[in-house]
Design a protein around this motif. Structure first.
Motif, PDB file in Angstrom:
ATOM      1  N   GLY A  83       0.817  -1.212   0.000  1.00 51.03           N
ATOM      2  CA  GLY A  83       0.000   0.000   0.000  1.00 51.03           C
ATOM      3  C   GLY A  83       0.848   1.258   0.000  1.00 51.03           C
ATOM      4  O   GLY A  83       0.547   2.220  -0.721  1.00 51.03           O
ATOM      5  N   ALA A  84       1.918   1.253   0.802  1.00 50.63           N
ATOM      6  CA  ALA A  84       2.807   2.420   0.836  1.00 50.63           C
ATOM      7  C   ALA A  84       3.501   2.621  -0.505  1.00 50.63           C
ATOM      8  O   ALA A  84       3.647   3.747  -0.989  1.00 50.63           O
ATOM      9  CB  ALA A  84       3.838   2.252   1.953  1.00 50.63           C
ATOM     10  N   LEU A  85       3.925   1.521  -1.122  1.00 50.06           N
ATOM     11  CA  LEU A  85       4.575   1.621  -2.426  1.00 50.06           C
ATOM     12  C   LEU A  85       3.614   2.140  -3.493  1.00 50.06           C
ATOM     13  O   LEU A  85       3.973   2.977  -4.321  1.00 50.06           O
ATOM     14  CB  LEU A  85       5.146   0.263  -2.836  1.00 50.06           C
ATOM     15  CG  LEU A  85       6.358  -0.245  -2.053  1.00 50.06           C
ATOM     16  CD1 LEU A  85       6.711  -1.667  -2.481  1.00 50.06           C
ATOM     17  CD2 LEU A  85       7.551   0.671  -2.243  1.00 50.06           C
ATOM     18  N   ALA A  86       2.383   1.621  -3.467  1.00 45.55           N
ATOM     19  CA  ALA A  86       1.421   1.963  -4.519  1.00 45.55           C
ATOM     20  C   ALA A  86       0.820   3.349  -4.348  1.00 45.55           C
ATOM     21  O   ALA A  86       0.562   4.045  -5.337  1.00 45.55           O
ATOM     22  CB  ALA A  86       0.305   0.915  -4.563  1.00 45.55           C
ATOM     23  N   PHE A  87       0.590   3.774  -3.090  1.00 40.60           N
ATOM     24  CA  PHE A  87      -0.156   5.007  -2.856  1.00 40.60           C
ATOM     25  C   PHE A  87       0.677   6.136  -2.252  1.00 40.60           C
ATOM     26  O   PHE A  87       0.154   7.242  -2.075  1.00 40.60           O
ATOM     27  CB  PHE A  87      -1.354   4.726  -1.949  1.00 40.60           C
ATOM     28  CG  PHE A  87      -2.319   3.738  -2.531  1.00 40.60           C
ATOM     29  CD1 PHE A  87      -3.120   4.069  -3.607  1.00 40.60           C
ATOM     30  CD2 PHE A  87      -2.399   2.445  -2.018  1.00 40.60           C
ATOM     31  CE1 PHE A  87      -3.995   3.149  -4.148  1.00 40.60           C
ATOM     32  CE2 PHE A  87      -3.273   1.519  -2.556  1.00 40.60           C
ATOM     33  CZ  PHE A  87      -4.075   1.864  -3.631  1.00 40.60           C
ATOM     34  N   VAL A  88       1.948   5.883  -1.923  1.00 45.27           N
ATOM     35  CA  VAL A  88       2.804   6.931  -1.361  1.00 45.27           C
ATOM     36  C   VAL A  88       4.080   7.091  -2.184  1.00 45.27           C
ATOM     37  O   VAL A  88       4.342   8.159  -2.752  1.00 45.27           O
ATOM     38  CB  VAL A  88       3.151   6.633   0.115  1.00 45.27           C
ATOM     39  CG1 VAL A  88       4.067   7.726   0.655  1.00 45.27           C
ATOM     40  CG2 VAL A  88       1.894   6.532   0.957  1.00 45.27           C
ATOM     41  N   ILE A  89       4.880   6.039  -2.258  1.00 46.61           N
ATOM     42  CA  ILE A  89       6.184   6.143  -2.915  1.00 46.61           C
ATOM     43  C   ILE A  89       6.031   6.350  -4.422  1.00 46.61           C
ATOM     44  O   ILE A  89       6.618   7.272  -5.004  1.00 46.61           O
ATOM     45  CB  ILE A  89       7.030   4.889  -2.630  1.00 46.61           C
ATOM     46  CG1 ILE A  89       7.136   4.659  -1.118  1.00 46.61           C
ATOM     47  CG2 ILE A  89       8.407   5.033  -3.245  1.00 46.61           C
ATOM     48  CD1 ILE A  89       7.768   5.793  -0.371  1.00 46.61           C
ATOM     49  N   ALA A  90       5.234   5.495  -5.063  1.00 49.39           N
ATOM     50  CA  ALA A  90       5.060   5.613  -6.513  1.00 49.39           C
ATOM     51  C   ALA A  90       4.463   6.966  -6.924  1.00 49.39           C
ATOM     52  O   ALA A  90       4.963   7.594  -7.868  1.00 49.39           O
ATOM     53  CB  ALA A  90       4.204   4.458  -7.035  1.00 49.39           C
ATOM     54  N   PRO A  91       3.415   7.468  -6.254  1.00 53.57           N
ATOM     55  CA  PRO A  91       2.911   8.797  -6.628  1.00 53.57           C
ATOM     56  C   PRO A  91       3.929   9.909  -6.437  1.00 53.57           C
ATOM     57  O   PRO A  91       3.946  10.865  -7.223  1.00 53.57           O
ATOM     58  CB  PRO A  91       1.701   8.981  -5.687  1.00 53.57           C
ATOM     59  CG  PRO A  91       1.243   7.600  -5.383  1.00 53.57           C
ATOM     60  CD  PRO A  91       2.494   6.789  -5.319  1.00 53.57           C
ATOM     61  N   LEU A  92       4.788   9.797  -5.416  1.00 51.93           N
ATOM     62  CA  LEU A  92       5.816  10.828  -5.230  1.00 51.93           C
ATOM     63  C   LEU A  92       6.757  10.883  -6.430  1.00 51.93           C
ATOM     64  O   LEU A  92       7.054  11.967  -6.952  1.00 51.93           O
ATOM     65  CB  LEU A  92       6.605  10.543  -3.949  1.00 51.93           C
ATOM     66  CG  LEU A  92       5.920  10.898  -2.627  1.00 51.93           C
ATOM     67  CD1 LEU A  92       6.787  10.476  -1.448  1.00 51.93           C
ATOM     68  CD2 LEU A  92       5.631  12.392  -2.561  1.00 51.93           C
ATOM     69  N   PHE A  93       7.225   9.718  -6.860  1.00 56.10           N
ATOM     70  CA  PHE A  93       8.104   9.685  -8.027  1.00 56.10           C
ATOM     71  C   PHE A  93       7.360  10.145  -9.285  1.00 56.10           C
ATOM     72  O   PHE A  93       7.934  10.821 -10.148  1.00 56.10           O
ATOM     73  CB  PHE A  93       8.667   8.281  -8.226  1.00 56.10           C
ATOM     74  CG  PHE A  93       9.792   7.950  -7.281  1.00 56.10           C
ATOM     75  CD1 PHE A  93      11.065   8.444  -7.505  1.00 56.10           C
ATOM     76  CD2 PHE A  93       9.578   7.157  -6.168  1.00 56.10           C
ATOM     77  CE1 PHE A  93      12.109   8.151  -6.641  1.00 56.10           C
ATOM     78  CE2 PHE A  93      10.612   6.857  -5.293  1.00 56.10           C
ATOM     79  CZ  PHE A  93      11.886   7.357  -5.535  1.00 56.10           C
ATOM     80  N   ALA A  94       6.070   9.771  -9.396  1.00 57.85           N
ATOM     81  CA  ALA A  94       5.295  10.170 -10.571  1.00 57.85           C
ATOM     82  C   ALA A  94       5.122  11.687 -10.632  1.00 57.85           C
ATOM     83  O   ALA A  94       5.265  12.300 -11.699  1.00 57.85           O
ATOM     84  CB  ALA A  94       3.938   9.477 -10.550  1.00 57.85           C
TER      85      ALA A  94
END
Length: 324
Positions: A53-64
């Motif tokens: 969940g953190a990867l999909a909804f926090v980390i990935a959106p930050l990089f995006a």
């Protein structure tokens, strides 16, 4: 001679103990390794939902968002062109962005000071053993569970020129202003609405901390002749300082993310006096369709929040009780 004899006796005893020790089963090591792997599998399975969940909804959106900020992206024109640091260079000369940063600063200062001060004051009052405290706790906490949009809409009617607040002031002979059409009163109105909305949550946090202060320490200070203010300053505040740190971090971060109150009450006006950073970001993305520049503003907001949080966390050792 004596030392050598003692060493020989100890070695003989150790060999006898190894000889008498029952042999370890052949599959014991494999079973233990399998059990260890099973524990790892269970542990990773338990934490997998949170990590994913953190990867999909926090980390990935930050990089995006950072990747989008390096592009000139207009949805209506269907353009997505790499522009490098052009959006960040544009921020340096964008007067609208500078005004929104200043508005966010004033809003955050007013909200943090009023919210924390009022919440602590109410918590101290409601921590007394007086009749009716439960009713008052419910009264002050109830706005927290009310819908934010509904709460703001009600206040928008109350703050109109012919609204409820000016109607009440007219009863005592005061001609109230149009609260949402003046730069200063509009900002103060938004701050007050937000304070009344969330002060109950901070009040409950402070109240829980106050009830954890040992009564023995307060009684000892009272016997030594310390007055109420001295006990509060020298004992109560240090004891609840971890909660003050938590409340200050949450309040500051929340003050920088305000949007619905601005959108419903003032729409960023009058002029740009209440156009805070998040509302300016919304305008760039959904009014002007400049998603690349809006992404750059999002990155700026993230950096500001991160820096302020790190500053509070690093300075906690100077004023938070029992921090080394």
């Amino acid at each position: 001679m004596t030392t050598t004899a003692a060493s020989d006796a100890a070695e003989t005893t150790e060999r006898r103990g190894r000889a008498e020790r029952p042999p370890r089963p052949a599959g014991a090591h494999r079973r233990r390794a399998a059990a260890t792997r099973g524990d790892w599998i269970v542990g990773y399975t338990m934490v997998a939902p949170a990590v994913l969940g953190a990867l999909a909804f926090v980390i990935a959106p930050l990089f995006a968002v950072f990747w989008f900020s390096l592009h000139d992206w207009n949805v209506l024109a269907n353009t997505f062109v790499f522009s490098g640091t052009e959006n960040y260079e544009r921020m340096l000369s964008d007067q609208g962005l500078h005004d929104s940063l200043l508005a966010s600063l004033w809003f955050s200062i007013g909200l943090v000071v009023l919210n924390i001060t009022l919440a602590l004051f109410l918590a101290v009052l409601l921590n007394q053993k007086l009749p009716g405290t439960t009713t008052f706790r419910t009264f002050f906490f109830s706005p927290v569970v009310v819908s934010l949009v509904a709460w703001t809409i009600v206040w928008s009617f109350l703050l109109q020129a012919d609204g409820g607040i000016n109607g009440f002031l007219s009863l005592v002979g005061i001609d109230g202003p149009n609260w949402l059409r003046n730069d200063f009163t509009a900002m103060m109105s938004v701050i007050v609405v937000q304070v009344f909305k969330n002060v109950g949550m901070n009040m409950i946090l402070f109240l829980a901390a106050l009830q954890g202060v040992p009564e023995e320490i307060m009684e000892a200070a009272r016997i030594d002749g310390a007055g109420a203010w001295r006990r509060f300053r020298a004992i109560t505040l240090p004891m609840i300082s971890p909660t003050i740190l938590l409340v200050s971090i949450l309040t500051i971060v929340g003050s920088l993310e305000v949007f619905a109150q601005i959108a419903v009450l003032t729409g960023g006006g009058p002029g740009n006096s209440t156009t805070v950073l998040v509302y300016y970001l919304y305008q760039q993305a959904f009014r002007f369709n400049d998603f690349g520049y809006a992404s750059g503003i999002s990155v700026l907001l993230f950096i500001i929040v991160l820096i302020l949080t790190l500053i509070q966390w690093q300075t906690r050792k100077r004023w938070v009780f029992n921090e080394n």
